[in-house]
Design a protein around this motif. Structure first.
Motif, short mmCIF file in Angstrom:
data_model
loop_
_atom_site.label_atom_id
_atom_site.label_comp_id
_atom_site.label_asym_id
_atom_site.label_seq_id
_atom_site.Cartn_x
_atom_site.Cartn_y
_atom_site.Cartn_z
N TRP A 50 9.03 -18.83 -5.15
CA TRP A 50 9.37 -17.90 -4.08
C TRP A 50 10.47 -18.49 -3.20
CZ3 TRP A 50 8.58 -19.42 1.06
CH2 TRP A 50 7.81 -20.59 1.23
N ILE A 103 11.59 -8.72 -2.40
CA ILE A 103 10.49 -7.76 -2.34
C ILE A 103 10.25 -7.28 -0.92
CG2 ILE A 103 8.64 -9.47 -2.02
CD1 ILE A 103 6.99 -7.82 -4.05
N LEU A 130 11.26 -3.41 -2.03
CA LEU A 130 10.00 -2.66 -1.99
C LEU A 130 9.50 -2.43 -0.56
CD1 LEU A 130 7.78 -1.32 -3.66
CD2 LEU A 130 6.61 -3.53 -3.71
N TYR A 131 9.52 -3.48 0.27
CA TYR A 131 9.02 -3.36 1.64
C TYR A 131 10.14 -3.64 2.65
CZ TYR A 131 4.24 -3.27 -0.15
OH TYR A 131 3.10 -2.93 -0.81
N ARG A 152 7.50 1.41 2.73
CA ARG A 152 7.40 1.05 1.31
C ARG A 152 8.24 2.03 0.51
NH1 ARG A 152 5.15 1.69 -3.61
NH2 ARG A 152 4.25 -0.17 -4.63
N MET A 168 0.11 -5.70 1.91
CA MET A 168 1.10 -5.50 0.85
C MET A 168 0.57 -6.14 -0.43
SD MET A 168 4.48 -6.40 3.19
CE MET A 168 3.76 -7.99 3.65
N PRO A 169 -0.11 -5.37 -1.27
CA PRO A 169 -0.79 -5.94 -2.45
C PRO A 169 0.15 -6.63 -3.43
CG PRO A 169 -0.75 -3.53 -2.57
CD PRO A 169 -0.30 -3.91 -1.20
N GLU A 170 1.37 -6.13 -3.56
CA GLU A 170 2.32 -6.75 -4.50
C GLU A 170 2.72 -8.16 -4.07
OE1 GLU A 170 2.76 -2.30 -4.51
OE2 GLU A 170 2.71 -3.88 -3.00
N ILE A 171 2.57 -8.45 -2.79
CA ILE A 171 2.89 -9.78 -2.27
C ILE A 171 1.62 -10.61 -2.12
CG2 ILE A 171 3.94 -11.05 -0.34
CD1 ILE A 171 5.69 -8.65 0.20
#
Length: 231
Positions: A50, A103, A130-131, A152, A168-171
């Motif tokens: 990251w 992201i 995304l965010y 989002r 933020m589930p993707e993160i």
């Protein structure tokens, strides 16, 4: 590995500027992103996939000129190495990052309005971020928005998410605003949260907590007639 520079005739990091020569006009535009990065450094200390950039240019191919960067106050990319070729990045260049788009981006609204709610929103949506987080502590009434907003991307358009913090589930993290103490200043800051809405502590808070626990243990031992220095 595909050489994107030769394929698309795009400039390399050595050819691109690492500054947009625009002054930061509010201290929180530095302090808040750096606080988020400091907390993240501890949370993800065992990960190397990251990168969190602060006031750094993102060079991309979705605009009119790939030599013109978009510069958010902060951004987070997942799936890229922490170091680029074992070196610190002068900027974030998509064609040198396997086209991995950040992201999350963060914009902090300042006295001079910077198109956070219109042009930048369009740019980040076109880029595929995304965010999109907008923090507007001082000028939200002027801009007819709330102090803290998270969007989002859905079907190419940003949709406002409700709540504070916002998960933020993707993160695998939430982000929100809360009054706290940092850099010898008590005010509202942005923090990371877990899925239950619990805020992750700052290094200062964690150090203070450990100090308080040590003092409580010492007091307990003394109340039992035990000298802590003899242990």
């Amino acid at each position: 590995m595909v050489n994107y520079n030769e394929l698309l005739n795009l400039p390399s990091s050595d050819e691109l500027p690492d500054s947009d020569d625009k002054p930061v006009d509010h201290e929180i535009q530095i302090l808040i992103p750096n606080l988020l990065r400091t907390i993240l450094n501890r949370l993800w200390r065992d990960r190397s996939d990251w990168f969190f950039g602060v006031n750094m240019g993102i060079f991309h191919t979705t605009g009119s000129n790939p030599r013109v960067a978009i510069v958010p106050d902060a951004f987070l990319s997942v799936g890229v190495p922490r170091l680029k070729n074992n070196k610190l990045r002068p900027s974030y260049i998509l064609w040198e990052e396997n086209y991995i788009v950040p992201i999350l981006v963060l914009e902090i609204v300042s006295k001079t309005y910077g198109d956070e709610y219109d042009e930048k929103m369009i740019d980040y949506a076109r880029l595929g971020v995304l965010y999109y987080v907008i923090y507007n502590p001082d000028y939200s009434k002027r801009d007819k928005h709330e102090r803290f907003e998270v969007y989002r991307l859905l079907n190419g358009v940003y949709q406002r998410l409700q709540g504070n913090p916002v998960w933020m589930p993707e993160i695998g993290l939430g982000i929100g605003s809360e009054v706290g103490y940092n850099d010898n200043c008590e005010r509202e800051w942005l923090y990371w949260y877990d899925s239950q809405g619990n805020r992750f502590m700052t290094p200062e808070e964690r150090e203070l907590q450990q100090q308080q626990r040590a003092e409580q243990l010492e007091q307990m031992l003394r109340s039992l007639g035990v000298d802590p220095e003899q242990l």
